[in-house]
Design a protein around this motif. Sequence first.
Motif, PDB file in Angstrom:
ATOM      1  N   UNK A  72      19.173  56.399 -30.871  1.00  0.00           N
ATOM      2  CA  UNK A  72      20.140  57.475 -31.078  1.00  0.00           C
ATOM      3  C   UNK A  72      21.439  56.848 -31.584  1.00  0.00           C
ATOM      4  N   UNK A  73      22.268  57.660 -32.225  1.00  0.00           N
ATOM      5  CA  UNK A  73      23.525  57.187 -32.790  1.00  0.00           C
ATOM      6  C   UNK A  73      24.644  58.133 -32.369  1.00  0.00           C
ATOM      7  N   UNK A  74      25.839  57.578 -32.199  1.00  0.00           N
ATOM      8  CA  UNK A  74      27.047  58.382 -32.048  1.00  0.00           C
ATOM      9  C   UNK A  74      28.165  57.636 -32.764  1.00  0.00           C
ATOM     10  N   UNK A  75      29.325  58.242 -32.859  1.00  0.00           N
ATOM     11  CA  UNK A  75      30.430  57.603 -33.566  1.00  0.00           C
ATOM     12  C   UNK A  75      31.762  58.036 -33.011  1.00  0.00           C
ATOM     13  N   UNK A  76      32.752  57.158 -33.160  1.00  0.00           N
ATOM     14  CA  UNK A  76      34.099  57.469 -32.684  1.00  0.00           C
ATOM     15  C   UNK A  76      35.158  56.846 -33.584  1.00  0.00           C
ATOM     16  N   UNK A  77      36.316  57.462 -33.553  1.00  0.00           N
ATOM     17  CA  UNK A  77      37.552  56.860 -34.043  1.00  0.00           C
ATOM     18  C   UNK A  77      38.491  56.911 -32.851  1.00  0.00           C
ATOM     19  N   UNK A  78      39.048  55.769 -32.497  1.00  0.00           N
ATOM     20  CA  UNK A  78      39.826  55.632 -31.271  1.00  0.00           C
ATOM     21  C   UNK A  78      41.116  54.884 -31.585  1.00  0.00           C
ATOM     22  N   UNK A  79      42.242  55.403 -31.130  1.00  0.00           N
ATOM     23  CA  UNK A  79      43.518  54.717 -31.279  1.00  0.00           C
ATOM     24  C   UNK A  79      43.996  54.300 -29.899  1.00  0.00           C
ATOM     25  N   UNK A  80      43.750  53.051 -29.566  1.00  0.00           N
ATOM     26  CA  UNK A  80      44.175  52.452 -28.302  1.00  0.00           C
ATOM     27  C   UNK A  80      43.822  53.324 -27.090  1.00  0.00           C
ATOM     28  N   UNK A  81      42.568  53.755 -27.031  1.00  0.00           N
ATOM     29  CA  UNK A  81      42.089  54.537 -25.895  1.00  0.00           C
ATOM     30  C   UNK A  81      42.152  56.037 -26.098  1.00  0.00           C
ATOM     31  N   UNK A  82      42.839  56.503 -27.128  1.00  0.00           N
ATOM     32  CA  UNK A  82      42.909  57.939 -27.423  1.00  0.00           C
ATOM     33  C   UNK A  82      41.836  58.270 -28.462  1.00  0.00           C
ATOM     34  N   UNK A  83      40.887  59.090 -28.059  1.00  0.00           N
ATOM     35  CA  UNK A  83      39.790  59.439 -28.952  1.00  0.00           C
ATOM     36  C   UNK A  83      40.274  60.447 -29.999  1.00  0.00           C
ATOM     37  N   UNK A  84      40.242  60.035 -31.265  1.00  0.00           N
ATOM     38  CA  UNK A  84      40.674  60.901 -32.353  1.00  0.00           C
ATOM     39  C   UNK A  84      39.514  61.664 -32.976  1.00  0.00           C
ATOM     40  N   UNK A  85      38.315  61.095 -32.860  1.00  0.00           N
ATOM     41  CA  UNK A  85      37.106  61.721 -33.401  1.00  0.00           C
ATOM     42  C   UNK A  85      35.926  61.286 -32.553  1.00  0.00           C
ATOM     43  N   UNK A  86      35.082  62.232 -32.200  1.00  0.00           N
ATOM     44  CA  UNK A  86      33.859  61.924 -31.460  1.00  0.00           C
ATOM     45  C   UNK A  86      32.708  62.648 -32.136  1.00  0.00           C
ATOM     46  N   UNK A  87      31.739  61.885 -32.599  1.00  0.00           N
ATOM     47  CA  UNK A  87      30.520  62.455 -33.162  1.00  0.00           C
ATOM     48  C   UNK A  87      29.464  62.409 -32.074  1.00  0.00           C
ATOM     49  N   UNK A  88      28.818  63.527 -31.798  1.00  0.00           N
ATOM     50  CA  UNK A  88      27.867  63.590 -30.691  1.00  0.00           C
ATOM     51  C   UNK A  88      26.630  62.737 -30.953  1.00  0.00           C
ATOM     52  N   UNK A  89      25.956  62.413 -29.879  1.00  0.00           N
ATOM     53  CA  UNK A  89      24.721  61.637 -29.993  1.00  0.00           C
ATOM     54  C   UNK A  89      23.701  62.412 -30.814  1.00  0.00           C
ATOM     55  N   UNK A  90      23.059  61.697 -31.736  1.00  0.00           N
ATOM     56  CA  UNK A  90      22.056  62.314 -32.586  1.00  0.00           C
ATOM     57  C   UNK A  90      20.976  61.312 -32.931  1.00  0.00           C
ATOM     58  N   UNK A  91      19.986  61.728 -33.692  1.00  0.00           N
ATOM     59  CA  UNK A  91      18.901  60.822 -34.068  1.00  0.00           C
ATOM     60  C   UNK A  91      19.400  59.717 -35.015  1.00  0.00           C
ATOM     61  N   UNK A  92      18.747  58.583 -34.965  1.00  0.00           N
ATOM     62  CA  UNK A  92      19.169  57.400 -35.722  1.00  0.00           C
ATOM     63  C   UNK A  92      19.220  57.628 -37.225  1.00  0.00           C
ATOM     64  N   UNK A  93      18.451  58.582 -37.747  1.00  0.00           N
ATOM     65  CA  UNK A  93      18.488  58.794 -39.199  1.00  0.00           C
ATOM     66  C   UNK A  93      19.856  59.323 -39.666  1.00  0.00           C
ATOM     67  N   UNK A  94      20.732  59.693 -38.731  1.00  0.00           N
ATOM     68  CA  UNK A  94      22.089  60.132 -39.063  1.00  0.00           C
ATOM     69  C   UNK A  94      23.069  58.973 -39.216  1.00  0.00           C
ATOM     70  N   UNK A  95      22.616  57.737 -39.061  1.00  0.00           N
ATOM     71  CA  UNK A  95      23.515  56.577 -39.109  1.00  0.00           C
ATOM     72  C   UNK A  95      24.375  56.556 -40.368  1.00  0.00           C
ATOM     73  N   UNK A  96      23.794  56.760 -41.535  1.00  0.00           N
ATOM     74  CA  UNK A  96      24.567  56.759 -42.779  1.00  0.00           C
ATOM     75  C   UNK A  96      25.598  57.863 -42.806  1.00  0.00           C
ATOM     76  N   UNK A  97      25.203  59.063 -42.403  1.00  0.00           N
ATOM     77  CA  UNK A  97      26.140  60.188 -42.359  1.00  0.00           C
ATOM     78  C   UNK A  97      27.267  59.927 -41.372  1.00  0.00           C
ATOM     79  N   UNK A  98      26.927  59.399 -40.204  1.00  0.00           N
ATOM     80  CA  UNK A  98      27.943  59.119 -39.191  1.00  0.00           C
ATOM     81  C   UNK A  98      28.900  58.028 -39.667  1.00  0.00           C
ATOM     82  N   UNK A  99      28.391  57.037 -40.361  1.00  0.00           N
ATOM     83  CA  UNK A  99      29.256  55.990 -40.904  1.00  0.00           C
ATOM     84  C   UNK A  99      30.282  56.596 -41.851  1.00  0.00           C
TER      85      UNK A  99
END
Length: 121
Positions: A72-99
């Motif tokens: 499974x894959x998820x993604x984040x953008x974080x500024x010193x502990x403050x989550x600016x973006x959270x992509x939910x857990x999804x299937x691994x084939x989403x890796x390119x899209x999440x990147x």
Amino acid sequence: MRDDLLRAVMAAASAFSEAGRDLYLDFHPDVRRWSPITDLVGKVRLGVSYTLPDGRELVCEVRLRPDGPDWTVDGTVDLDGEELLLLPEGPAHLLGDYTEQVLEPARRHLDEALRGLANPG
């Protein structure tokens, strides 16, 4: 790891490395340093981190985790502990899209963080 997933991991690592270097050069000297994130032990972490003049870090990353026979894959953008973006857990084939979704707002987040330093309050 399957061949298709390995190719996707290599493509994501390359995308983060290229974007990291390009954004660093665009924001230099305001960004102190940048470094790629490539952690392949246990869970897979790929991304880039930027150190701002005040020492805070902006981290853009995707994470792959084994989930039985799949990943499974998820993604984040974080500024010193403050989550600016959270992509939910999804299937691994989403890796390119999440990147892409993690890298797309990186320039805006860097710009906003640096403007915040120039204009506190």
